[in-house]
Design a protein around this motif. Sequence first.
Motif, PDB file in Angstrom:
ATOM      1  N   ALA A  58      20.815  12.495   3.059  1.00  0.00           N
ATOM      2  CA  ALA A  58      19.985  12.121   1.918  1.00  0.00           C
ATOM      3  C   ALA A  58      18.531  12.489   2.186  1.00  0.00           C
ATOM      4  O   ALA A  58      18.057  12.430   3.327  1.00  0.00           O
ATOM      5  N   VAL A  88      31.512   6.995  -1.206  1.00  0.00           N
ATOM      6  CA  VAL A  88      31.748   7.898  -2.332  1.00  0.00           C
ATOM      7  C   VAL A  88      32.845   7.380  -3.259  1.00  0.00           C
ATOM      8  O   VAL A  88      33.910   6.949  -2.811  1.00  0.00           O
ATOM      9  N   CYS A 136      24.940  13.078  -8.333  1.00  0.00           N
ATOM     10  CA  CYS A 136      25.079  11.895  -7.487  1.00  0.00           C
ATOM     11  C   CYS A 136      24.272  10.753  -8.080  1.00  0.00           C
ATOM     12  O   CYS A 136      23.210  10.969  -8.668  1.00  0.00           O
ATOM     13  N   ASP A 138      22.655   7.641  -6.394  1.00  0.00           N
ATOM     14  CA  ASP A 138      22.364   7.079  -5.076  1.00  0.00           C
ATOM     15  C   ASP A 138      21.998   5.592  -5.243  1.00  0.00           C
ATOM     16  O   ASP A 138      20.829   5.222  -5.265  1.00  0.00           O
ATOM     17  N   LYS A 155      22.210   1.746   1.290  1.00  0.00           N
ATOM     18  CA  LYS A 155      22.782   2.793   0.458  1.00  0.00           C
ATOM     19  C   LYS A 155      24.215   3.158   0.824  1.00  0.00           C
ATOM     20  O   LYS A 155      24.772   4.103   0.244  1.00  0.00           O
ATOM     21  N   SER A 156      24.841   2.436   1.759  1.00  0.00           N
ATOM     22  CA  SER A 156      26.135   2.861   2.285  1.00  0.00           C
ATOM     23  C   SER A 156      27.305   1.955   1.932  1.00  0.00           C
ATOM     24  O   SER A 156      28.425   2.193   2.396  1.00  0.00           O
ATOM     25  N   LYS A 161      27.945   5.534  -3.845  1.00  0.00           N
ATOM     26  CA  LYS A 161      27.621   6.955  -3.967  1.00  0.00           C
ATOM     27  C   LYS A 161      28.571   7.657  -4.937  1.00  0.00           C
ATOM     28  O   LYS A 161      29.385   8.496  -4.539  1.00  0.00           O
TER      29      LYS A 161
END
Length: 254
Positions: A58, A88, A136, A138, A155-156, A161
């Motif tokens: 990123a 994702v 995407c 984010d 962000k994970s 995502k």
Amino acid sequence: MRFVRFYENASVSYGILEGDEVIQVEGSIYGDTRLTDRRYPLSAVKLLAPITPGKIVAIGLNYKKHAEEVNKPLPEEPMMFLVSPTAVIGPDEPILLVNPENRTEHEGELAIVIGKQATDVPVQDALKYVCGYTNCNDISDRLLQRKDGQFTRAKSFATYKPLGPAIVTDINPDDLAIRVRVNGEIRQDSHTSDMIFNTAELVSFVSKVMTLDPGDVIITGTPSGVSPLHDGDIVEVEIDGIGCLKNAVRNKIT
């Protein structure tokens, strides 16, 4: 060409999207792709995230107006960090807010999909290593971002995502309008020409730090206009030439 990854008849395949029809392909989207005679109405298949990346790199603070929005100076080189590929999801899959009490925001971004192994590539050759481009979103937990002082955890989370709907190979990535709508209202409305570092510069820069492999994704930063998401929202990331990535937002039930 518009590559999609889809689920039909209990199997996952790649195809080429032509209008409202998906033509199944064989081989690799990174090399020798062969058309088959199997065709499906788009309405008869489920589109998945167009790629299952080995890693997601990123880039932060890569739009001039977004830097102004958050009152930060323009970076002298790309600000790079990693987020988990397990976050994702694809089109029409729900974004599940893990901490709905925290301010969690959308970030519409252009995503670069790597097509062949890239190590230490010069800027002038960088786009030769790209398979194509997709959308995407984010998703970012701002409270955790500030608390941690870095971005990976914020962000994970799973579903943070969304990617899709297609990987498009024949567009100019530095000349694309990008918009984000929440419940039909435009929140982000910009253009990739506002990026501080263009796509070739980003691919080259990242490849000088780590080897990029086919299927890896670089998300290129977000324009101004980020805003919070809430349970029940519908968020859409639309990039001209690629299409619209649409996801509902739900609170995660624990």
